[in-house]
Design an enzyme around this catalytic site. Structure first.
Site, PDB file in Angstrom:
ATOM      1  N   GLY A   1       0.822  -1.213   0.000  1.00 16.73           N
ATOM      2  CA  GLY A   1       0.000   0.000   0.000  1.00 16.73           C
ATOM      3  C   GLY A   1       0.848   1.252   0.000  1.00 16.73           C
ATOM      4  O   GLY A   1       0.642   2.158   0.807  1.00 16.73           O
TER       5      GLY A   1
ATOM      6  N   TYR B   1     -12.975  -3.532  11.186  1.00 13.33           N
ATOM      7  CA  TYR B   1     -11.633  -2.932  11.170  1.00 13.33           C
ATOM      8  C   TYR B   1     -10.895  -3.207  12.494  1.00 13.33           C
ATOM      9  O   TYR B   1      -9.723  -3.609  12.492  1.00 13.33           O
ATOM     10  CB  TYR B   1     -11.769  -1.430  10.921  1.00 13.33           C
ATOM     11  CG  TYR B   1     -10.470  -0.669  10.792  1.00 13.33           C
ATOM     12  CD1 TYR B   1      -9.718  -0.726   9.625  1.00 13.33           C
ATOM     13  CD2 TYR B   1      -9.999   0.127  11.836  1.00 13.33           C
ATOM     14  CE1 TYR B   1      -8.524  -0.016   9.499  1.00 13.33           C
ATOM     15  CE2 TYR B   1      -8.817   0.842  11.722  1.00 13.33           C
ATOM     16  CZ  TYR B   1      -8.083   0.771  10.549  1.00 13.33           C
ATOM     17  OH  TYR B   1      -6.908   1.479  10.436  1.00 13.33           O
TER      18      TYR B   1
HETATM   19  P1  NAP Z   1      -4.804   5.249   2.656  1.00 12.09           P
HETATM   20  O1  NAP Z   1      -4.321   6.654   2.543  1.00 12.09           O
HETATM   21  O2  NAP Z   1      -6.247   4.969   2.419  1.00 12.09           O
HETATM   22  O3  NAP Z   1      -3.906   4.307   1.688  1.00 12.09           O
HETATM   23  C1  NAP Z   1      -4.193   2.946   1.625  1.00 12.09           C
HETATM   24  C2  NAP Z   1      -3.141   2.250   0.789  1.00 12.09           C
HETATM   25  O4  NAP Z   1      -3.429   0.831   0.784  1.00 12.09           O
HETATM   26  C3  NAP Z   1      -3.142   2.688  -0.682  1.00 12.09           C
HETATM   27  O5  NAP Z   1      -1.825   2.647  -1.161  1.00 12.09           O
HETATM   28  C4  NAP Z   1      -3.997   1.619  -1.349  1.00 12.09           C
HETATM   29  O6  NAP Z   1      -3.756   1.447  -2.763  1.00 12.09           O
HETATM   30  C5  NAP Z   1      -3.543   0.389  -0.570  1.00 12.09           C
HETATM   31  N1  NAP Z   1      -4.510  -0.696  -0.677  1.00 12.09           N
HETATM   32  C6  NAP Z   1      -5.800  -0.719  -0.305  1.00 12.09           C
HETATM   33  N2  NAP Z   1      -6.379  -1.895  -0.622  1.00 12.09           N
HETATM   34  C7  NAP Z   1      -5.414  -2.641  -1.217  1.00 12.09           C
HETATM   35  C8  NAP Z   1      -5.381  -3.930  -1.814  1.00 12.09           C
HETATM   36  N3  NAP Z   1      -6.474  -4.712  -1.870  1.00 12.09           N
HETATM   37  N4  NAP Z   1      -4.223  -4.365  -2.349  1.00 12.09           N
HETATM   38  C9  NAP Z   1      -3.105  -3.594  -2.323  1.00 12.09           C
HETATM   39  N5  NAP Z   1      -3.071  -2.363  -1.777  1.00 12.09           N
HETATM   40  C10 NAP Z   1      -4.223  -1.883  -1.252  1.00 12.09           C
HETATM   41  O7  NAP Z   1      -4.518   4.639   4.107  1.00 12.09           O
HETATM   42  P2  NAP Z   1      -3.527   5.169   5.262  1.00 12.09           P
HETATM   43  O8  NAP Z   1      -4.297   6.102   6.120  1.00 12.09           O
HETATM   44  O9  NAP Z   1      -2.233   5.587   4.702  1.00 12.09           O
HETATM   45  O10 NAP Z   1      -3.366   3.816   6.115  1.00 12.09           O
HETATM   46  C11 NAP Z   1      -2.245   2.950   5.969  1.00 12.09           C
HETATM   47  C12 NAP Z   1      -2.314   1.895   7.055  1.00 12.09           C
HETATM   48  O11 NAP Z   1      -2.302   2.521   8.334  1.00 12.09           O
HETATM   49  C13 NAP Z   1      -3.589   1.049   7.008  1.00 12.09           C
HETATM   50  O12 NAP Z   1      -3.304  -0.283   7.345  1.00 12.09           O
HETATM   51  C14 NAP Z   1      -4.456   1.674   8.068  1.00 12.09           C
HETATM   52  O13 NAP Z   1      -5.394   0.775   8.585  1.00 12.09           O
HETATM   53  C15 NAP Z   1      -3.412   2.076   9.090  1.00 12.09           C
HETATM   54  N6  NAP Z   1      -3.836   3.132   9.995  1.00 12.09           N
HETATM   55  C16 NAP Z   1      -4.166   4.362   9.527  1.00 12.09           C
HETATM   56  C17 NAP Z   1      -4.582   5.342  10.417  1.00 12.09           C
HETATM   57  C18 NAP Z   1      -4.955   6.725   9.970  1.00 12.09           C
HETATM   58  O14 NAP Z   1      -5.421   7.504  10.830  1.00 12.09           O
HETATM   59  N7  NAP Z   1      -4.777   7.105   8.726  1.00 12.09           N
HETATM   60  C19 NAP Z   1      -4.658   5.050  11.783  1.00 12.09           C
HETATM   61  C20 NAP Z   1      -4.302   3.771  12.223  1.00 12.09           C
HETATM   62  C21 NAP Z   1      -3.886   2.824  11.324  1.00 12.09           C
HETATM   63  P3  NAP Z   1      -4.563   2.351  -3.875  1.00 12.09           P
HETATM   64  O15 NAP Z   1      -3.936   3.716  -3.834  1.00 12.09           O
HETATM   65  O16 NAP Z   1      -4.328   1.651  -5.165  1.00 12.09           O
HETATM   66  O17 NAP Z   1      -5.997   2.365  -3.446  1.00 12.09           O
END
Ligand code: NAP
Length: 249
Positions: free
Chosen positions: A14, A157
């Site tokens: 991701g 989640y």
């Molecule tokens: P984000 O901005 O929504 O980015 C998600 C990433 O995951 C994108 O690169 C997306 O690819 C990829 N992805 C989604 N589904 C996929 C699949 N089926 N196969 C391959 N890649 C996939 O999310 P983020 O906020 O950066 O979060 C990153 C991680 O941190 C996640 O695990 C999330 O649960 C965790 N997290 C985030 C937060 C927060 O506040 N943001 C808090 C706690 C934990 P595309 O661009 O192609 O869609």
């Protein structure tokens, strides 16, 4: 294909957006080759590649659905044919399909579990085989504070992220004798596309729960990833490190 075993190979799932992109940039450098996958966002993936290049490194983005074993097998086959190594794996790809339990559809449960938890299983399983042969490796799993505290509207989640913590501890025990560490990072609220969709009301309520009084930035998470991947963290395994401004203590 050229085998560049002198460089460290860093694999980030991701990496096209958000925290994953920031990790790609943070891990970039002359001594590393960064590989990342993404679901569909080709344009964003190309931007990540450019940003890593601008930071003095090289990154290869590959479209590979993390919830499909054949796609992930192909992703790693490409990496191994080009570098022959996996030094660090960051299981970061994730998504949300929020809803109250009584209204939650099976497909929303499955989508979240398949990407957030099964995807980490597929990647770790393949990476671990190479790490065992190398007798070294680091697996870093991006979980969430809600995997510990739970969150209303996020049964799927929260369960996936709690599962990731158990998974991290189990593989930390299994792989320790091979000099492979496995740790988890539990971010709180980090400003990315994932949290951008929350309502203003929810954001205000969330901010009130953060003792440090601000939302986190992707760079707050990458600093811990860089530490866990470094030699300085060689005696740390099976741990969950919180990056949440104190949301959970
Ligand atoms: P984000 O901005 O929504 O980015 C998600 C990433 O995951 C994108 O690169 C997306 O690819 C990829 N992805 C989604 N589904 C996929 C699949 N089926 N196969 C391959 N890649 C996939 O999310 P983020 O906020 O950066 O979060 C990153 C991680 O941190 C996640 O695990 C999330 O649960 C965790 N997290 C985030 C937060 C927060 O506040 N943001 C808090 C706690 C934990 P595309 O661009 O192609 O869609």
């Amino acid at each position: 294909m050229t085998v560049r075993s002198e460089k460290h190979t860093i694999v980030i799932t991701g990496g096209s957006r958000g925290i994953g992109r920031a990790i790609c940039i943070a891990m970039a450098g002359p001594e590393t080759t960064v590989y990342f996958n993404y679901a569909s966002n080709l344009e964003a993936a190309a931007e990540t590649e450019e940003m890593v290049k601008a930071a003095g490194g090289s990154a290869v983005g590959i479209c590979a659905d993390i919830s499909t074993e054949s796609a992930i097998t192909g992703f790693f086959q490409r990496i191994l044919s080009e570098t022959g190594r996996v030094d660090v794996l960051v299981n970061n790809a994730g998504l949300t399909r929020d809803g109250l339990l009584v209204r939650m559809k099976e497909r929303d449960w499955d989508a979240v579990m398949d990407v957030n938890l099964k995807g980490a299983f597929f990647c770790s399983k393949i990476a671990a085989k190479t790490m065992i042969k190398q007798h070294s490796g680091r697996i870093i799993n991006i979980t969430s504070v809600v995997g510990i505290t739970g969150n209303s509207g996020q049964a799927n989640y929260s369960a996936s992220k709690a599962g990731m913590i158990g998974f991290t501890k189990a593989i930390a025990k299994e792989l320790a004798s091979r000099n492979i560490t496995a740790n988890a990072i539990a971010p709180g609220y980090i400003e990315t596309d994932m949290t951008e969709v929350l309502s203003e009301k929810n954001k205000v309520a969330m901010l009130e729960q953060i003792p440090l009084g601000r939302f986190g930035k992707p760079q707050d998470v990458t600093a811990v990833v860089a530490f866990l991947a470094s030699d300085a963290a060689s005696y740390i395994t099976g741990q969950v490190i919180h990056v949440s401004g104190g949301m959970y203590m």
